[in-house]
Design an enzyme around this catalytic site. Structure first.
Site, PDB file in Angstrom:
ATOM      1  N   TYR A  38      52.680  30.084  49.053  1.00  0.00           N
ATOM      2  CA  TYR A  38      53.216  30.662  47.809  1.00  0.00           C
ATOM      3  C   TYR A  38      54.698  31.009  47.889  1.00  0.00           C
ATOM      4  CZ  TYR A  38      48.220  31.837  48.001  1.00  0.00           C
ATOM      5  OH  TYR A  38      46.868  31.801  48.187  1.00  0.00           O
ATOM      6  N   ARG A  49      50.545  32.547  53.780  1.00  0.00           N
ATOM      7  CA  ARG A  49      51.090  32.882  52.463  1.00  0.00           C
ATOM      8  C   ARG A  49      52.532  32.410  52.229  1.00  0.00           C
ATOM      9  NH1 ARG A  49      51.509  37.411  50.445  1.00  0.00           N
ATOM     10  NH2 ARG A  49      50.673  36.817  48.425  1.00  0.00           N
ATOM     11  N   CYS A  84      52.174  23.674  65.210  1.00  0.00           N
ATOM     12  CA  CYS A  84      52.871  22.404  65.372  1.00  0.00           C
ATOM     13  C   CYS A  84      53.283  21.797  64.044  1.00  0.00           C
ATOM     14  CB  CYS A  84      51.999  21.459  66.166  1.00  0.00           C
ATOM     15  SG  CYS A  84      51.812  22.081  67.838  1.00  0.00           S
ATOM     16  N   GLU A  85      54.018  22.545  63.257  1.00  0.00           N
ATOM     17  CA  GLU A  85      54.668  21.937  62.094  1.00  0.00           C
ATOM     18  C   GLU A  85      55.852  22.777  61.644  1.00  0.00           C
ATOM     19  OE1 GLU A  85      50.896  21.932  59.627  1.00  0.00           O
ATOM     20  OE2 GLU A  85      52.386  22.402  58.113  1.00  0.00           O
ATOM     21  N   GLY A 142      42.236  43.977  44.646  1.00  0.00           N
ATOM     22  CA  GLY A 142      42.051  43.622  46.054  1.00  0.00           C
ATOM     23  C   GLY A 142      43.319  43.932  46.812  1.00  0.00           C
ATOM     24  N   GLY A 194      44.481  41.721  40.246  1.00  0.00           N
ATOM     25  CA  GLY A 194      45.776  41.059  40.114  1.00  0.00           C
ATOM     26  C   GLY A 194      46.971  41.987  40.194  1.00  0.00           C
TER      27      GLY A 194
HETATM   28  N1  LLP Z   1      38.869  39.493  40.652  1.00  0.00           N
HETATM   29  C1  LLP Z   1      38.793  38.145  40.675  1.00  0.00           C
HETATM   30  C2  LLP Z   1      37.783  37.478  39.858  1.00  0.00           C
HETATM   31  C3  LLP Z   1      39.666  37.411  41.481  1.00  0.00           C
HETATM   32  O1  LLP Z   1      39.591  36.074  41.483  1.00  0.00           O
HETATM   33  C4  LLP Z   1      40.626  38.078  42.270  1.00  0.00           C
HETATM   34  C5  LLP Z   1      41.558  37.342  43.124  1.00  0.00           C
HETATM   35  C6  LLP Z   1      40.646  39.487  42.231  1.00  0.00           C
HETATM   36  C7  LLP Z   1      39.765  40.166  41.399  1.00  0.00           C
HETATM   37  C8  LLP Z   1      41.599  40.312  43.059  1.00  0.00           C
HETATM   38  O2  LLP Z   1      42.923  40.041  42.789  1.00  0.00           O
HETATM   39  P1  LLP Z   1      44.073  40.939  43.476  1.00  0.00           P
HETATM   40  O3  LLP Z   1      43.941  42.323  42.922  1.00  0.00           O
HETATM   41  O4  LLP Z   1      43.816  40.931  44.934  1.00  0.00           O
HETATM   42  O5  LLP Z   1      45.333  40.244  43.116  1.00  0.00           O
HETATM   43  N2  LLP Z   1      45.458  34.208  48.037  1.00  0.00           N
HETATM   44  C9  LLP Z   1      46.349  34.679  47.003  1.00  0.00           C
HETATM   45  C10 LLP Z   1      45.623  35.575  46.003  1.00  0.00           C
HETATM   46  C11 LLP Z   1      44.431  34.897  45.366  1.00  0.00           C
HETATM   47  C12 LLP Z   1      43.690  35.833  44.421  1.00  0.00           C
HETATM   48  C13 LLP Z   1      42.360  35.265  44.067  1.00  0.00           C
HETATM   49  N3  LLP Z   1      41.570  36.080  43.211  1.00  0.00           N
HETATM   50  C14 LLP Z   1      47.510  35.409  47.652  1.00  0.00           C
HETATM   51  O6  LLP Z   1      47.584  35.464  48.870  1.00  0.00           O
HETATM   52  O7  LLP Z   1      48.385  35.894  46.953  1.00  0.00           O
END
Ligand code: LLP
Length: 444
Positions: free
Chosen positions: A344, A340, A371-372, A303, A259
């Site tokens: 968001y 994104r 197309c939107e 991530g 996160g």
């Molecule tokens: N661990 C778990 C259990 C997770 O569900 C996630 C992300 C991470 C780690 C990694 O989180 P990060 O460090 O990448 O923030 N699609 C959204 C983000 C969804 C995150 C889902 N889970 C976006 O584009 O912002």
């Protein structure tokens, strides 16, 4: 490939702070990443192209290893996964967090050691569990009560599987409602407040073939402050102490999830990793000392912060339209490669590359070709007034949750992924073609 680099003064004081550290200005308005001109990447591999700076990914892995020397750092594959990414992460000594049989099989077949992999998911399919057990993943994170008997049965009476439990600590954090996962009003995990987590833990401890190694929480994504992590950690340590008191079991691992927030545009805040590491460690030591608890091994699962800033999306301008007060600059990608902004409301800072412009800047909205009307990549950004079809636009901080969330909308096809490193470029993932769509479409 040789690149002539411009001095800061000649290039003006344009802010490249959110670009990969290797980014260099070239003559005539060009930019190079990983020693490779982005315009040359566009010519050679066509557009849209996602450019990944291998050195930036590796550097970010090392930053994590240095900041968290006593923790296990697991890269969250959902942000972006390819075989090369699997190799870089493995070579840098990280573990991996996956959430499907697909991510798991790709990683293991690309040579990732399964014991360094953790499987997540709020709804694991039979295929996910079958793959996890067959390939021997290190940990399965239990997300709901019904998984306990399912996993125990799949493991079998003679089997053995390490598991963790995803706990919802009741902490609200994250860059958008859709990515806040620390409170009870969303689908993930087992609640600390209603006793769901405690109940599940008792049941898991009653399953001899399941070894509960620790607790997990993931409070949200794109979090830019340390405090919510500290509050969550305190509650998790409190639960570990209660588990020790109730069951006489001392859990050896505490996974605080990912996160970690990054800046998408210059001047935006990012999570301070050094401060996070220092304060998490201090809070862990303090909390464990107060509860007379053996200090568990810390795990984290970044991530976005590993791969996001290492990626640049390169598009070609297809059309420029002046409508009343507005200027729309339409490019050859859009919401199918980056959903994104639509999902968001994220704001990006695209930039003209490949030629110098002496025209003054004007406010424009960069849109995709889908197309939107909601297919907007960057609303109200400053771009040169003479921008025209054929120009190249580059969007930094494009490495995370863009391609991994890409779709087949309008059969435009997902872009190619190109790695750049030390002056050379190579194709990692080829562009999706009409043949790919046709080969899956087998009915008539
Ligand atoms: N661990 C778990 C259990 C997770 O569900 C996630 C992300 C991470 C780690 C990694 O989180 P990060 O460090 O990448 O923030 N699609 C959204 C983000 C969804 C995150 C889902 N889970 C976006 O584009 O912002």
């Amino acid at each position: 490939m040789t690149v002539t680099v411009l001095s800061e003064v000649a290039a003006g004081a344009e802010d490249l702070s959110v670009w990969p550290a290797s980014t260099q200005r070239l003559p005539h308005g060009g930019l190079a990443v990983g020693g490779v001109s982005l315009a040359e990447v566009a010519d050679r591999f066509e557009t849209p192209a996602y450019v990944l700076d291998e050195g930036e990914v590796r550097g970010r892995c090392r930053t994590y290893q240095d900041a968290f020397p006593a923790a296990d750092v697991l890269y969250a594959a959902k942000a972006f996964l390819s075989r090369a990414m699997v190799r870089w992460v493995r070579e840098e000594g990280l573990g991996l967090d996956v959430c499907s049989a697909g991510e798991l099989e790709l990683a293991v077949t690309a040579g990732f050691p399964p014991e360094r992999i953790v499987l997540h998911g709020n709804a694991k399919s039979p295929r996910d569990l079958e793959a996890a057990l067959r390939l021997g993943v290190g940990r399965i994170v239990i997300d709901g009560p019904s998984e306990i008997a399912r996993i125990a049965a799949a493991v079998g009476p003679e089997g053995h599987q390490k598991v963790m439990v995803r706990v919802v600590p009741g902490v609200s954090a994250g860059g958008h409602d859709k990515i806040r996962t620390g409170t009870d009003d969303q689908k993930f995990g087992l609640s600390l407040t209603d006793g769901g987590a405690q109940h599940a833990i008792s049941r898991i401890l009653g399953q001899p073939q399941l070894e509960l190694t620790g607790l997990h929480c993931h409070i949200g994504s794109q979090i830019t402050e340390v405090k919510p992590y500290l509050v969550a950690l305190r509650r998790m340590v409190g639960l570990m102490a209660r588990i020790r008191d109730t069951h006489g079991v001392v859990l050896s691992e505490l996974d605080m999830g990912g996160g970690h927030g990054i800046a998408y545009r210059p001047g935006e805040p990012a999570l301070d990793l050094t401060a996070l590491a220092r304060r998490l460690r201090a809070e862990l030591h303090r909390g464990c000392a107060a509860a007379r608890l053996t200090i568990p091994r810390l795990l984290i699962e970044p991530g976005r912060a590993v791969v996001g800033p290492a990626g640049v999306a390169v598009y070609r301008v297809l059309a420029v339209k002046h409508t009343g007060e507005k200027v729309f600059v339409a490019v050859d990608g859009g919401m199918s490669d980056n959903p994104r902004p639509a999902l968001y409301g994220v704001r990006y800072a695209p930039r003209l590359i490949g030629r110098a412009s002496t025209a003054g800047c004007r406010t424009a909205t960069v849109v995709g070709r889908h197309c939107e009307a909601g297919d907007v990549l960057a609303a109200d950004v400053e771009l040169p007034g003479d921008i025209h079809p054929g120009d190249l636009l580059a969007v930094p901080v494009a490495g995370a949750y863009q391609l991994s969330m890409a779709s087949g909308y309008n059969l435009v096809g997902r872009p190619a992924v190109v790695a750049v490193h030390q002056g050379s470029a190579r194709l990692l993932v080829r562009r999706e073609t009409l043949d790919d769509f046709r080969s899956r479409d087998i009915g008539d």
